[in-house]
Design a protein around this motif. Structure first.
Motif, PDB file in Angstrom:
ATOM      1  N   LYS A 165       0.954  -1.244  -0.152  1.00 43.84           N
ATOM      2  CA  LYS A 165       0.010  -0.056   0.090  1.00 43.84           C
ATOM      3  C   LYS A 165       0.825   1.293   0.142  1.00 43.84           C
ATOM      4  CE  LYS A 165      -2.345   1.032   3.698  1.00 43.84           C
ATOM      5  NZ  LYS A 165      -3.380   0.938   4.993  1.00 43.84           N
ATOM      6  N   LEU A 166       2.019   1.303   0.706  1.00 47.30           N
ATOM      7  CA  LEU A 166       2.741   2.428   0.882  1.00 47.30           C
ATOM      8  C   LEU A 166       3.579   2.461  -0.587  1.00 47.30           C
ATOM      9  CD1 LEU A 166       4.635   2.158   4.293  1.00 47.30           C
ATOM     10  CD2 LEU A 166       3.162   3.794   3.640  1.00 47.30           C
ATOM     11  N   PHE A 167       3.777   1.460  -1.044  1.00 48.69           N
ATOM     12  CA  PHE A 167       4.496   1.537  -2.490  1.00 48.69           C
ATOM     13  C   PHE A 167       3.673   2.312  -3.403  1.00 48.69           C
ATOM     14  CE2 PHE A 167       4.748  -0.087  -6.773  1.00 48.69           C
ATOM     15  CZ  PHE A 167       5.953   0.287  -7.043  1.00 48.69           C
ATOM     16  N   SER A 168       2.264   1.920  -3.575  1.00 48.05           N
ATOM     17  CA  SER A 168       1.350   2.623  -4.212  1.00 48.05           C
ATOM     18  C   SER A 168       1.427   4.110  -4.172  1.00 48.05           C
ATOM     19  CB  SER A 168      -0.084   1.992  -4.131  1.00 48.05           C
ATOM     20  OG  SER A 168      -0.049   0.835  -4.486  1.00 48.05           O
ATOM     21  N   THR A 169       1.329   4.604  -2.905  1.00 47.87           N
ATOM     22  CA  THR A 169       1.659   5.979  -2.505  1.00 47.87           C
ATOM     23  C   THR A 169       2.629   6.611  -2.914  1.00 47.87           C
ATOM     24  OG1 THR A 169       0.066   5.557  -0.533  1.00 47.87           O
ATOM     25  CG2 THR A 169       1.596   7.473  -0.542  1.00 47.87           C
ATOM     26  N   PHE A 170       3.810   5.986  -2.982  1.00 49.56           N
ATOM     27  CA  PHE A 170       4.938   6.600  -3.377  1.00 49.56           C
ATOM     28  C   PHE A 170       4.894   6.700  -4.789  1.00 49.56           C
ATOM     29  CE2 PHE A 170       6.707   3.803  -0.015  1.00 49.56           C
ATOM     30  CZ  PHE A 170       6.581   4.920   0.908  1.00 49.56           C
ATOM     31  N   LEU A 171       4.333   5.704  -5.432  1.00 47.28           N
ATOM     32  CA  LEU A 171       4.445   5.713  -7.063  1.00 47.28           C
ATOM     33  C   LEU A 171       3.732   6.962  -7.440  1.00 47.28           C
ATOM     34  CD1 LEU A 171       5.031   4.269  -9.710  1.00 47.28           C
ATOM     35  CD2 LEU A 171       3.242   2.942  -9.394  1.00 47.28           C
ATOM     36  N   ASN A 201      -9.032  25.782  -9.377  1.00 50.08           N
ATOM     37  CA  ASN A 201      -8.782  27.218  -8.732  1.00 50.08           C
ATOM     38  C   ASN A 201      -7.369  27.428  -8.705  1.00 50.08           C
ATOM     39  OD1 ASN A 201      -7.798  26.716  -6.096  1.00 50.08           O
ATOM     40  ND2 ASN A 201      -9.707  26.162  -5.537  1.00 50.08           N
ATOM     41  N   ASN A 202      -6.955  28.466  -8.170  1.00 49.85           N
ATOM     42  CA  ASN A 202      -5.753  29.190  -8.441  1.00 49.85           C
ATOM     43  C   ASN A 202      -4.756  28.348  -7.748  1.00 49.85           C
ATOM     44  OD1 ASN A 202      -6.347  31.486  -9.619  1.00 49.85           O
ATOM     45  ND2 ASN A 202      -6.631  32.821  -7.861  1.00 49.85           N
ATOM     46  N   ASP A 203      -5.077  27.465  -6.583  1.00 51.18           N
ATOM     47  CA  ASP A 203      -4.008  26.683  -5.965  1.00 51.18           C
ATOM     48  C   ASP A 203      -4.460  25.095  -5.773  1.00 51.18           C
ATOM     49  OD1 ASP A 203      -2.337  29.103  -5.171  1.00 51.18           O
ATOM     50  OD2 ASP A 203      -3.944  29.393  -3.434  1.00 51.18           O
ATOM     51  N   THR A 204      -5.260  24.753  -6.679  1.00 49.71           N
ATOM     52  CA  THR A 204      -5.877  23.313  -6.514  1.00 49.71           C
ATOM     53  C   THR A 204      -5.963  22.655  -7.749  1.00 49.71           C
ATOM     54  OG1 THR A 204      -7.170  23.800  -4.582  1.00 49.71           O
ATOM     55  CG2 THR A 204      -7.458  21.845  -5.598  1.00 49.71           C
ATOM     56  N   TYR A 205      -5.227  21.523  -8.045  1.00 51.80           N
ATOM     57  CA  TYR A 205      -5.410  20.738  -9.169  1.00 51.80           C
ATOM     58  C   TYR A 205      -6.127  19.596  -9.079  1.00 51.80           C
ATOM     59  CZ  TYR A 205      -1.997  24.021 -11.214  1.00 51.80           C
ATOM     60  OH  TYR A 205      -1.419  25.216 -11.637  1.00 51.80           O
ATOM     61  N   GLU A 206      -6.186  18.945 -10.037  1.00 52.89           N
ATOM     62  CA  GLU A 206      -7.378  17.587  -9.864  1.00 52.89           C
ATOM     63  C   GLU A 206      -6.791  16.426 -10.988  1.00 52.89           C
ATOM     64  OE1 GLU A 206     -11.747  16.275 -10.048  1.00 52.89           O
ATOM     65  OE2 GLU A 206     -11.248  17.698  -8.583  1.00 52.89           O
ATOM     66  N   THR A 207      -6.641  15.300 -10.841  1.00 49.32           N
ATOM     67  CA  THR A 207      -6.568  14.324 -11.797  1.00 49.32           C
ATOM     68  C   THR A 207      -7.061  12.988 -11.420  1.00 49.32           C
ATOM     69  OG1 THR A 207      -4.892  13.315 -13.349  1.00 49.32           O
ATOM     70  CG2 THR A 207      -4.178  13.574 -11.058  1.00 49.32           C
ATOM     71  N   THR A 208      -7.349  12.374 -12.356  1.00 47.62           N
ATOM     72  CA  THR A 208      -7.817  10.799 -11.718  1.00 47.62           C
ATOM     73  C   THR A 208      -6.919   9.706 -12.472  1.00 47.62           C
ATOM     74  OG1 THR A 208     -10.176  11.857 -11.541  1.00 47.62           O
ATOM     75  CG2 THR A 208      -9.904   9.306 -11.880  1.00 47.62           C
ATOM     76  N   TYR A 209      -6.494   8.765 -11.628  1.00 44.24           N
ATOM     77  CA  TYR A 209      -5.610   7.643 -12.273  1.00 44.24           C
ATOM     78  C   TYR A 209      -6.365   6.467 -11.800  1.00 44.24           C
ATOM     79  CZ  TYR A 209      -2.357   4.300 -12.905  1.00 44.24           C
ATOM     80  OH  TYR A 209      -1.768   2.958 -13.322  1.00 44.24           O
ATOM     81  N   ASP A 210      -6.861   5.354 -12.513  1.00 45.01           N
ATOM     82  CA  ASP A 210      -7.147   4.041 -12.061  1.00 45.01           C
ATOM     83  C   ASP A 210      -8.286   4.168 -10.983  1.00 45.01           C
ATOM     84  OD1 ASP A 210      -7.241   1.301 -12.036  1.00 45.01           O
ATOM     85  OD2 ASP A 210      -5.671   1.110 -10.519  1.00 45.01           O
ATOM     86  N   VAL A 249      -9.074   6.661  -9.082  1.00 41.77           N
ATOM     87  CA  VAL A 249      -8.741   7.291  -7.844  1.00 41.77           C
ATOM     88  C   VAL A 249      -8.476   8.759  -8.047  1.00 41.77           C
ATOM     89  CG1 VAL A 249      -7.102   7.474  -5.837  1.00 41.77           C
ATOM     90  CG2 VAL A 249      -7.836   5.362  -6.927  1.00 41.77           C
ATOM     91  N   LYS A 250      -9.334   9.643  -7.395  1.00 38.39           N
ATOM     92  CA  LYS A 250      -9.099  11.260  -7.651  1.00 38.39           C
ATOM     93  C   LYS A 250      -8.045  11.688  -6.735  1.00 38.39           C
ATOM     94  CE  LYS A 250     -12.416  13.770  -6.627  1.00 38.39           C
ATOM     95  NZ  LYS A 250     -13.939  14.849  -6.445  1.00 38.39           N
ATOM     96  N   TYR A 251      -7.186  12.536  -7.325  1.00 36.36           N
ATOM     97  CA  TYR A 251      -5.983  13.141  -6.481  1.00 36.36           C
ATOM     98  C   TYR A 251      -6.253  14.443  -6.681  1.00 36.36           C
ATOM     99  CZ  TYR A 251      -3.948   8.581  -6.861  1.00 36.36           C
ATOM    100  OH  TYR A 251      -3.486   7.078  -6.812  1.00 36.36           O
ATOM    101  N   TYR A 277      -6.057  11.747  -1.543  1.00 38.37           N
ATOM    102  CA  TYR A 277      -6.661  11.172  -2.164  1.00 38.37           C
ATOM    103  C   TYR A 277      -7.275   9.876  -1.313  1.00 38.37           C
ATOM    104  CZ  TYR A 277      -2.500   8.069  -2.001  1.00 38.37           C
ATOM    105  OH  TYR A 277      -1.574   7.301  -1.833  1.00 38.37           O
ATOM    106  N   SER A 278      -8.415   9.154  -1.814  1.00 40.27           N
ATOM    107  CA  SER A 278      -9.050   8.072  -0.936  1.00 40.27           C
ATOM    108  C   SER A 278      -8.259   6.457  -1.743  1.00 40.27           C
ATOM    109  CB  SER A 278     -10.248   8.050  -0.890  1.00 40.27           C
ATOM    110  OG  SER A 278     -10.651   9.076   0.214  1.00 40.27           O
ATOM    111  N   ASP A 279      -7.727   5.643  -1.144  1.00 38.93           N
ATOM    112  CA  ASP A 279      -7.289   4.744  -1.886  1.00 38.93           C
ATOM    113  C   ASP A 279      -8.353   3.781  -1.801  1.00 38.93           C
ATOM    114  OD1 ASP A 279      -7.441   3.004   0.497  1.00 38.93           O
ATOM    115  OD2 ASP A 279      -5.373   3.206   0.813  1.00 38.93           O
ATOM    116  N   LYS A 280      -8.332   2.526  -2.589  1.00 36.28           N
ATOM    117  CA  LYS A 280      -8.990   1.632  -3.019  1.00 36.28           C
ATOM    118  C   LYS A 280      -9.514   0.701  -1.799  1.00 36.28           C
ATOM    119  CE  LYS A 280      -8.599   1.357  -7.798  1.00 36.28           C
ATOM    120  NZ  LYS A 280      -8.349   0.622  -9.028  1.00 36.28           N
TER     121      LYS A 280
END
Length: 171
Positions: A2-8, A105-114, A116-118, A132-135
């Protein structure tokens, strides 16, 4: 793992093109909160280059170093006298995925991968946090402090040194 996924994911956010830099170093605080609202807080230092190299040095609550490249991850755990080496057969090109992060907005970005929204929060063109919230239902927040951008980081910093008496686990 789980930590590995976080690092990746976090390393990929760092290289995502949201900010253009050669190197970054920072203190970090990583908070993982489960569905029962129980949490664990990790603290340490983070170093990365835009050449897909990263090093996480955990200082609390345990001593641990995690070396990350596109081809492998090496986790050195002194308290267990072991090193875990994981070769990555096929790493998704998260850099390209995260380059598409949309500015909310000025200071916030959003992306989704697999699925999961970051959420990437910034301040003065520096990453302030990645959430993010993991699976598994955990909420993860990684905060970066005292960042240095484009300072010299010796390549030797990213080469793991495994003591000869450590057990080596290959996955």
């Amino acid at each position: 793992m789980k930590l590995f996924s976080t690092f990746l994911i976090t390393c990929s956010v760092i290289f995502a093109g949201v900010f253009d830099f050669e190197t970054i170093s920072s203190e970090f605080k990583q908070t993982i909160t489960n569905e029962e609202n129980s949490h664990i807080i990790y603290k340490g230092n983070f170093y990365a280059t835009n050449k897909a190299k990263a090093l996480w040095i955990y200082k609390t609550p345990i001593d641990k170093k995690i070396y990350f490249t596109q081809k492998r991850v090496v986790i050195i755990e002194p308290e267990l006298e072991q090193a875990i080496i994981t070769n990555l057969q096929s790493t998704p090109n998260l850099t390209d995925i995260l380059k598409s992060a949309k500015k909310r907005n000025n200071d916030t970005y959003e992306t989704t991968y697999d699925d999961v929204k970051y959420i990437i929060e910034t301040n003065n063109n520096q990453i302030r946090s990645i959430s993010y919230s993991d699976k598994l239902g955990n909420s993860v927040k990684i905060e970066l402090f005292n960042q240095s951008i484009n300072t010299f980081l010796d390549d030797a910093l990213f080469i793991p040194t495994i003591p000869n008496y450590f057990d080596i686990v290959t996955q």
